[in-house]
Motif scaffolding. Structure first.
Motif, PDB file in Angstrom:
ATOM      1  N   TYR A  81       0.827  -1.166  -0.100  1.00 42.05           N
ATOM      2  CA  TYR A  81       0.165   0.006   0.087  1.00 42.05           C
ATOM      3  C   TYR A  81       0.706   1.145   0.049  1.00 42.05           C
ATOM      4  N   ILE A  82       2.003   1.135   0.517  1.00 40.94           N
ATOM      5  CA  ILE A  82       2.996   2.274   0.613  1.00 40.94           C
ATOM      6  C   ILE A  82       3.387   2.576  -0.853  1.00 40.94           C
ATOM      7  N   VAL A  83       3.904   1.328  -1.689  1.00 37.11           N
ATOM      8  CA  VAL A  83       4.157   1.911  -2.793  1.00 37.11           C
ATOM      9  C   VAL A  83       3.156   2.343  -3.938  1.00 37.11           C
ATOM     10  N   LEU A  84       1.801   1.720  -3.618  1.00 39.76           N
ATOM     11  CA  LEU A  84       0.581   2.244  -4.389  1.00 39.76           C
ATOM     12  C   LEU A  84       0.195   3.390  -4.197  1.00 39.76           C
ATOM     13  N   LEU A  85       0.673   3.972  -2.849  1.00 43.84           N
ATOM     14  CA  LEU A  85       0.343   5.516  -2.472  1.00 43.84           C
ATOM     15  C   LEU A  85       1.282   6.339  -3.038  1.00 43.84           C
ATOM     16  N   ILE A  86       2.587   5.884  -3.225  1.00 42.72           N
ATOM     17  CA  ILE A  86       3.923   6.738  -3.766  1.00 42.72           C
ATOM     18  C   ILE A  86       3.472   6.822  -5.504  1.00 42.72           C
ATOM     19  N   GLY A  87       2.953   5.616  -5.627  1.00 41.21           N
ATOM     20  CA  GLY A  87       2.566   5.666  -7.312  1.00 41.21           C
ATOM     21  C   GLY A  87       1.248   6.493  -7.693  1.00 41.21           C
ATOM     22  N   THR A  88       0.687   6.718  -6.887  1.00 36.95           N
ATOM     23  CA  THR A  88      -0.710   7.476  -6.897  1.00 36.95           C
ATOM     24  C   THR A  88      -0.052   8.997  -6.824  1.00 36.95           C
ATOM     25  N   PHE A  89       0.668   9.225  -5.786  1.00 40.54           N
ATOM     26  CA  PHE A  89       1.162  10.554  -5.717  1.00 40.54           C
ATOM     27  C   PHE A  89       1.962  11.238  -6.937  1.00 40.54           C
ATOM     28  N   VAL A  90       2.617  10.177  -7.322  1.00 43.08           N
ATOM     29  CA  VAL A  90       3.501  10.618  -8.657  1.00 43.08           C
ATOM     30  C   VAL A  90       2.730  10.924  -9.588  1.00 43.08           C
ATOM     31  N   VAL A  91       1.631  10.305  -9.995  1.00 42.48           N
ATOM     32  CA  VAL A  91       0.882  10.213 -11.046  1.00 42.48           C
ATOM     33  C   VAL A  91      -0.006  11.643 -10.992  1.00 42.48           C
ATOM     34  N   PHE A  92      -0.648  11.814  -9.733  1.00 38.19           N
ATOM     35  CA  PHE A  92      -1.656  12.786  -9.707  1.00 38.19           C
ATOM     36  C   PHE A  92      -1.134  14.336  -9.133  1.00 38.19           C
ATOM     37  N   PHE A  93       0.296  14.040  -8.606  1.00 39.62           N
ATOM     38  CA  PHE A  93       0.595  15.622  -8.015  1.00 39.62           C
ATOM     39  C   PHE A  93       0.723  16.624  -9.070  1.00 39.62           C
ATOM     40  N   PRO A  94       1.669  16.102 -10.606  1.00 39.39           N
ATOM     41  CA  PRO A  94       1.467  17.062 -11.363  1.00 39.39           C
ATOM     42  C   PRO A  94       0.292  17.480 -11.832  1.00 39.39           C
TER      43      PRO A  94
END
Length: 275
Positions: A13-26
């Protein structure tokens, strides 16, 4: 054992959260920036705008050649995708329905072409485009986009190989030609595959910068990709307007994806399993 499973679940879940952040933050940064004034943008880039400012969109539309870019891109998209679908589906029909000498060589050639870096062929490609008189015309990108690639071929072949050959035989007994069989029987059944190809080609052509930049340098031939590149140069300090510009060119892709996303999975996987 439970502790080990808990650790792996937590890391997942940590990896999924990091991936989600990387995609949606920009995307979030561009979205909130597009509605800010210049002063507010540089004071706090990540906060929501205090007042929703739509002036940035009118500036981007009027000064960024966006209408011109969208018009040129739409024309290239329509012609290229129609031709690409016809060539790709017909090629897959020939390769998937008939046995002939050199068939495996042709399929292998598609695979080899897919792994050759595009940049290594550009000197020859550029010379051919110039020799054909297509340089600095709509014809250059259209000709380059028309060819069927290996992904498109695989998608169509998956479907064609699962269409019963008895349909062809029945049509032949009625006196139908091969072209009529393709037009009246095969192509209509390739609907999900065609929808997938259209989506993938739309996104690829719409986002392509290299081909329009190299082969269509004239200002009147700008696409959305080259138009934004030309706009950013003299307006690099106006990040709020650039954010609005980016948001505007996102809209066609987002709308296309939302309306047709179900076909992507269906088109790629439906033909993969024999019934």
């Amino acid at each position: 054992m439970k502790a080990k499973q808990l650790f792996f679940d937590t890391m997942k879940y940590i990896v999924l959260l990091i991936g989600t952040f990387v995609v949606f933050f920009p995307l979030y940064s561009v979205f909130v920036g597009a509605f800010k004034t210049r002063q507010e943008f540089y004071i706090n880039r990540l906060s929501l705008p205090s007042t929703w400012n739509f002036e940035n969109f009118s500036i981007a539309w009027e000064k960024g050649d966006l209408a011109l870019g969208l018009g040129n891109t739409l024309f290239i998209l329509i012609v290229s995708i129609v031709g690409n679908v016809l060539i790709g589906s017909m090629s897959a029909y020939a390769l998937g329905r008939f046995d002939f000498k050199g068939k495996n060589l042709i399929i292998g050639s598609y695979l080899v072409a897919a792994v050759i870096p595009l940049i290594t062929t550009q000197v020859v490609t550029y010379s051919v485009i110039k020799a054909l008189g297509l340089y600095n015309t709509y014809g250059a990108p259209i000709v380059l986009y028309l060819g069927a690639d290996v992904i498109q071929l695989v998608i169509y072949l998956q479907f064609i190989r699962n269409i019963p050959y008895e349909l062809d035989e029945s049509a032949m007994m009625e006196g139908a030609s091969l072209f009529k069989i393709f037009r009246s029987i095969i192509f209509p059944l390739l609907g999900p595959a065609t929808a997938t190809v259209v989506i993938l080609k739309f996104i690829s052509i719409y986002n392509d910068f290299y081909v329009p930049y190299l082969y269509m340098p004239d200002r009147g031939l700008r696409t959305v990709a080259t138009a934004i590149q030309s706009f950013v140069g003299p307006n690099a300090a106006r990040m709020e307007v650039i954010s609005a510009y980016i948001l505007l060119i996102f809209i066609p892709t987002i709308v296309m994806f939302l309306f047709m996303q179900r076909y992507i999975f269906s088109g790629v996987t439906s033909g993969a399993v024999k019934s």
